[in-house]
Scaffold this motif. Structure first.
Motif, mmCIF file in Angstrom:
data_model
loop_
_atom_site.group_PDB
_atom_site.id
_atom_site.type_symbol
_atom_site.label_atom_id
_atom_site.label_comp_id
_atom_site.label_asym_id
_atom_site.label_seq_id
_atom_site.Cartn_x
_atom_site.Cartn_y
_atom_site.Cartn_z
ATOM 1 N N TYR A 31 0.771 -1.100 0.178
ATOM 2 C CA TYR A 31 0.009 0.053 -0.053
ATOM 3 C C TYR A 31 0.909 1.226 0.060
ATOM 4 C CZ TYR A 31 -3.358 3.647 2.115
ATOM 5 O OH TYR A 31 -3.976 4.773 2.169
ATOM 6 N N GLY A 32 0.356 2.271 -0.998
ATOM 7 C CA GLY A 32 1.449 3.324 -1.038
ATOM 8 C C GLY A 32 0.371 4.707 -1.143
ATOM 9 N N ARG A 33 0.534 5.538 -0.300
ATOM 10 C CA ARG A 33 -0.247 6.865 -0.725
ATOM 11 C C ARG A 33 0.639 8.050 -0.485
ATOM 12 N NH1 ARG A 33 -5.833 7.565 -0.584
ATOM 13 N NH2 ARG A 33 -5.735 5.525 -1.629
ATOM 14 N N ASN A 34 1.258 8.487 -1.386
ATOM 15 C CA ASN A 34 2.475 9.441 -1.238
ATOM 16 C C ASN A 34 2.129 10.637 -2.172
ATOM 17 O OD1 ASN A 34 4.062 7.200 0.319
ATOM 18 N ND2 ASN A 34 4.972 6.455 -1.637
ATOM 19 N N GLN A 35 2.527 11.817 -1.486
ATOM 20 C CA GLN A 35 2.239 12.994 -2.319
ATOM 21 C C GLN A 35 3.617 13.785 -2.244
ATOM 22 O OE1 GLN A 35 -1.233 15.152 -1.215
ATOM 23 N NE2 GLN A 35 -0.401 16.963 -1.672
ATOM 24 N N LEU A 36 4.058 14.288 -3.403
ATOM 25 C CA LEU A 36 5.335 15.138 -3.671
ATOM 26 C C LEU A 36 4.843 16.165 -4.348
ATOM 27 C CD1 LEU A 36 8.225 15.535 -3.291
ATOM 28 C CD2 LEU A 36 8.703 14.121 -5.405
ATOM 29 N N ASP A 37 5.108 17.520 -3.606
ATOM 30 C CA ASP A 37 4.967 18.832 -4.291
ATOM 31 C C ASP A 37 6.120 19.611 -4.226
ATOM 32 O OD1 ASP A 37 2.036 18.458 -4.797
ATOM 33 O OD2 ASP A 37 1.618 18.854 -2.748
ATOM 34 N N ILE A 38 6.507 19.831 -5.624
ATOM 35 C CA ILE A 38 7.828 20.744 -5.561
ATOM 36 C C ILE A 38 7.338 22.084 -6.497
ATOM 37 C CG2 ILE A 38 10.080 21.012 -6.546
ATOM 38 C CD1 ILE A 38 10.298 18.019 -6.219
ATOM 39 N N VAL A 39 7.786 23.054 -6.216
ATOM 40 C CA VAL A 39 7.392 24.575 -6.836
ATOM 41 C C VAL A 39 8.895 25.206 -6.842
ATOM 42 C CG1 VAL A 39 6.113 26.769 -6.626
ATOM 43 C CG2 VAL A 39 5.081 24.709 -5.761
ATOM 44 N N VAL A 40 9.163 25.279 -8.136
ATOM 45 C CA VAL A 40 10.430 26.207 -8.458
ATOM 46 C C VAL A 40 10.085 27.630 -8.842
ATOM 47 C CG1 VAL A 40 12.488 26.110 -9.644
ATOM 48 C CG2 VAL A 40 11.526 23.880 -8.551
ATOM 49 N N TYR A 41 10.895 28.683 -8.071
ATOM 50 C CA TYR A 41 10.837 29.900 -9.028
ATOM 51 C C TYR A 41 12.114 30.098 -9.397
ATOM 52 C CZ TYR A 41 6.552 30.359 -6.332
ATOM 53 O OH TYR A 41 5.177 30.028 -5.935
ATOM 54 N N ASN A 42 12.236 30.873 -10.569
ATOM 55 C CA ASN A 42 13.633 30.792 -11.285
ATOM 56 C C ASN A 42 13.752 32.252 -11.953
ATOM 57 O OD1 ASN A 42 15.838 30.612 -13.456
ATOM 58 N ND2 ASN A 42 16.125 28.830 -12.363
ATOM 59 N N ALA A 43 14.949 33.063 -11.777
ATOM 60 C CA ALA A 43 15.152 34.193 -12.345
ATOM 61 C C ALA A 43 16.542 34.304 -12.650
ATOM 62 C CB ALA A 43 14.828 35.245 -11.696
ATOM 63 N N GLY A 44 16.925 34.609 -13.903
ATOM 64 C CA GLY A 44 18.208 34.713 -14.142
ATOM 65 C C GLY A 44 18.647 35.705 -15.314
ATOM 66 N N VAL A 45 19.732 36.054 -15.521
ATOM 67 C CA VAL A 45 20.166 36.995 -16.617
ATOM 68 C C VAL A 45 21.336 36.504 -17.189
ATOM 69 C CG1 VAL A 45 21.740 38.423 -14.933
ATOM 70 C CG2 VAL A 45 21.036 39.505 -17.256
ATOM 71 N N LYS A 46 21.683 36.840 -18.636
ATOM 72 C CA LYS A 46 22.928 36.188 -19.213
ATOM 73 C C LYS A 46 23.129 37.243 -20.437
ATOM 74 C CE LYS A 46 20.384 32.893 -22.145
ATOM 75 N NZ LYS A 46 20.322 31.430 -22.453
ATOM 76 N N GLY A 47 24.288 37.208 -20.784
ATOM 77 C CA GLY A 47 24.801 37.860 -21.806
ATOM 78 C C GLY A 47 26.221 37.795 -22.504
ATOM 79 N N SER A 48 26.689 38.540 -23.285
ATOM 80 C CA SER A 48 27.881 38.117 -24.141
ATOM 81 C C SER A 48 28.498 39.662 -24.742
ATOM 82 C CB SER A 48 27.824 37.160 -25.094
ATOM 83 O OG SER A 48 26.859 37.339 -26.158
ATOM 84 N N PHE A 49 29.694 39.641 -24.802
ATOM 85 C CA PHE A 49 30.323 40.941 -25.875
ATOM 86 C C PHE A 49 31.478 40.534 -26.268
ATOM 87 C CE2 PHE A 49 31.730 41.226 -21.391
ATOM 88 C CZ PHE A 49 33.270 41.722 -21.617
#
Length: 258
Positions: A7-25
């Motif tokens: 018997y198994g009654r499992n619950q997994l909740d994962i919430v991910v917030y992501n912010a980033g910046v990238k560039g080149s020159f």
């Protein structure tokens, strides 16, 4: 006669917030790339599992005074993790159109608030295109790769969490040759061949149980992988990009105190 129930009654909740910046020159013969990333991860995990085994009407393990389950697992985990990562890489071009030297050198960092581990991963690749009639490029690369644990790597077999699990680490060396040519009615082809060696430490081992992956939840192994691979790219059928590859690899893992 007997039977068992899982018997198994499992619950997994994962919430991910992501912010980033990238560039080149560009600056002369340099092409510099950079980036930085911030991540917030919220994890809520509930485990409720049990196993009942019956043999000829007797519950196992047998106890006349009570009904005991063969195996139970109850666990709750709530985590809030902040992760910070970034990189900078310089691509330097030397030489002229006839003979080119390219050097790529960079470094990446990782930090998370769970185990407070700071990771610095340098890497470098050097390539040279000789002034030959044939279009051939030789490459040599070395670097480090560190993989911080996400969540499943923290959870042990008994459902508890080891939040002190460190990143799995690897150091690798790669040598390769690319050969560009034309064949079959002047169609473009490329053969890429690479030999590699990778040594790994702080390995978090796992078992595969049916469709479930169970990690040991610690850094109790070391390993290595080495091999050779060749791949042919091109239009084996006209106007249809395809590839064919062949390789051989050996990899081994050594668990501490097994």
């Amino acid at each position: 006669a007997g039977y068992y129930q899982n018997y198994g009654r499992n619950q997994l909740d994962i919430v991910v917030y992501n912010a980033g910046v990238k560039g080149s020159f560009d600056k002369g013969k340099h092409f510099i790339q950079f980036g930085n990333n911030i991540e917030q991860t919220n994890i809520n995990d509930r485990l409720k599992e049990w196993e009942y085994q019956d043999s000829a009407g007797y519950s196992l393990p047998y106890n006349p005074g009570s009904l005991n389950l063969y195996h139970t697992l109850n666990s709750t985990a709530d985590l809030s993790i902040q992760k910070f990562s970034g990189y900078v890489q310089d691509n330097i071009l030397f030489g002229d159109s006839a003979r080119q030297f390219t050097l790529q050198a960079g470094v990446r960092y990782n930090y998370n608030t769970l185990n407070k581990e700071i990771l610095i991963s340098p890497r470098m690749q050097f390539s040279i295109k000789p002034n030959w009639k044939k279009d051939v490029i030789f490459k040599l690369a070395a670097g480090a790769y560190h993989q911080p644990p996400f969540y499943r790597e923290l959870r042990k077999y008994n459902g508890t969490l080891n939040t002190d699990v460190k990143a799995q680490r690897s150091y690798q060396l790669v040598a390769g040759v690319d050969y560009n040519f034309k064949a079959f009615d002047n169609r473009p082809f490329r053969i890429a061949t690479e030999a590699y060696y990778k040594t790994m430490s702080h390995v978090d081992v796992y078992d595969i149980d049916n469709v479930k992956i169970r990690y040991a939840g610690n850094n109790n192994a070391k390993a290595y992988a080495t091999g050779l691979e060749a791949r042919l790219f091109g239009e084996l059928v006209k106007d249809a990009e395809s590839w064919f590859s062949i390789g051989i690899m050996q990899t081994k893992e050594d668990l501490d105190n097994d």
